[in-house]
Design a protein around this motif. Structure first.
Motif, short mmCIF file in Angstrom:
data_model
loop_
_atom_site.label_atom_id
_atom_site.label_comp_id
_atom_site.label_asym_id
_atom_site.label_seq_id
_atom_site.Cartn_x
_atom_site.Cartn_y
_atom_site.Cartn_z
N ASN A 164 -8.96 -4.40 14.09
CA ASN A 164 -8.88 -5.86 13.92
C ASN A 164 -10.13 -6.42 13.26
O ASN A 164 -10.04 -7.31 12.40
CB ASN A 164 -8.60 -6.54 15.25
CG ASN A 164 -7.19 -6.29 15.74
OD1 ASN A 164 -6.26 -6.20 14.96
ND2 ASN A 164 -7.04 -6.14 17.05
N ARG A 165 -11.29 -5.90 13.64
CA ARG A 165 -12.55 -6.37 13.03
C ARG A 165 -12.61 -5.99 11.55
O ARG A 165 -13.03 -6.78 10.71
CB ARG A 165 -13.74 -5.80 13.80
CG ARG A 165 -15.09 -6.11 13.19
CD ARG A 165 -15.36 -7.62 13.18
NE ARG A 165 -16.61 -7.88 12.51
CZ ARG A 165 -16.73 -8.28 11.23
NH1 ARG A 165 -15.66 -8.48 10.50
NH2 ARG A 165 -17.90 -8.48 10.69
N ASP B 57 -10.41 -8.29 9.64
CA ASP B 57 -11.09 -9.58 9.47
C ASP B 57 -12.13 -9.49 8.35
O ASP B 57 -12.25 -10.41 7.54
CB ASP B 57 -11.78 -10.02 10.77
CG ASP B 57 -10.80 -10.41 11.86
OD1 ASP B 57 -9.62 -10.70 11.54
OD2 ASP B 57 -11.22 -10.43 13.05
N PHE B 58 -12.86 -8.39 8.32
CA PHE B 58 -13.85 -8.17 7.26
C PHE B 58 -13.15 -8.17 5.89
O PHE B 58 -13.61 -8.81 4.95
CB PHE B 58 -14.57 -6.83 7.49
CG PHE B 58 -15.46 -6.42 6.35
CD1 PHE B 58 -16.74 -6.95 6.23
CD2 PHE B 58 -15.03 -5.51 5.40
CE1 PHE B 58 -17.57 -6.57 5.18
CE2 PHE B 58 -15.84 -5.13 4.35
CZ PHE B 58 -17.12 -5.66 4.24
N ILE C 89 -19.84 -1.31 10.28
CA ILE C 89 -19.12 -2.05 11.32
C ILE C 89 -18.46 -1.05 12.29
O ILE C 89 -18.57 -1.18 13.51
CB ILE C 89 -18.05 -2.98 10.71
CG1 ILE C 89 -18.72 -4.11 9.92
CG2 ILE C 89 -17.12 -3.54 11.79
CD1 ILE C 89 -17.76 -4.90 9.04
N GLU D 244 -9.64 -2.74 18.55
CA GLU D 244 -10.64 -3.78 18.27
C GLU D 244 -11.34 -3.53 16.95
O GLU D 244 -11.58 -4.46 16.17
CB GLU D 244 -11.67 -3.86 19.41
CG GLU D 244 -11.10 -4.37 20.71
CD GLU D 244 -12.05 -4.20 21.88
OE1 GLU D 244 -11.93 -5.00 22.83
OE2 GLU D 244 -12.90 -3.27 21.87
N MET E 271 -19.50 -0.62 16.23
CA MET E 271 -18.52 -0.92 17.28
C MET E 271 -18.22 0.31 18.12
O MET E 271 -18.04 0.20 19.35
CB MET E 271 -17.25 -1.51 16.67
CG MET E 271 -17.47 -2.92 16.11
SD MET E 271 -15.96 -3.68 15.49
CE MET E 271 -15.14 -4.10 17.04
#
Length: 161
Positions: free
Chosen positions: A135-136, A139-140, A119, A132, A123
């Motif tokens: 934050n991703r 979330d993961f 990820i 960002e 990104m």
């Protein structure tokens, strides 16, 4: 299982008992229960404010965002253990079996870490900001199975729930 304790609750309950010198166990239990409920509800907004302050720092400080995004991506999780559940050291077979749970988790954590790295790299290549990416990754992490999150210490389990 991870036990969530608050030293202030313990100290406050003891202090309250000494001050009031409760006459019966029932009165003492009621006072302690009320204190726990009050502190839990009053600590919740503080936790939310602390997390919001942390997220604001991630959003506003690019160097901090880069540092924290790398940390949550590349540092593998370790299994949280409760030493009270450990078998006696003189029972080698039982202790070895108990300790091997950590080895099994490490293998699972290695797979999760690789997924996070994928990820992160994707990104980064797409030009995402470190905030960002952070934050991703968060979330993961929240999407991981609850069992994994508990073992990794991402979630605390309240034994009174």
């Amino acid at each position: 299982m991870i036990l969530n304790s608050n030293p202030y609750q313990v100290t406050n309950a003891a202090s309250q008992y000494q001050q009031t010198q409760a006459v019966s166990n029932k009165e003492s239990t009621q006072a302690s229960t009320q204190t726990d409920k009050t502190e839990q509800s009053s600590n919740e907004p503080q936790r939310k404010l602390a997390w919001e302050g942390f997220r604001e720092k991630v959003e506003s400080d690019p160097s901090f965002a880069a540092e924290i995004a790398e940390a949550v991506t590349f540092i593998p999780n370790k299994m949280m253990i409760n030493l009270n559940e450990a078998p006696p050291l003189n029972d080698v077979e039982a202790f070895t079996k108990w300790a091997s749970k950590s080895d099994e988790f490490d293998k699972e954590a290695a797979v999760v870490t690789e997924q996070r790295i994928e990820i992160y790299n994707k990104m980064k290549n797409e030009g995402a900001t470190d905030a960002e990416i952070f934050n991703r990754i968060m979330d993961f992490n929240r999407a991981l199975p609850l069992d994994y999150q508990v073992k990794a210490g991402m979630l605390a389990v309240d034994t009174h729930a």
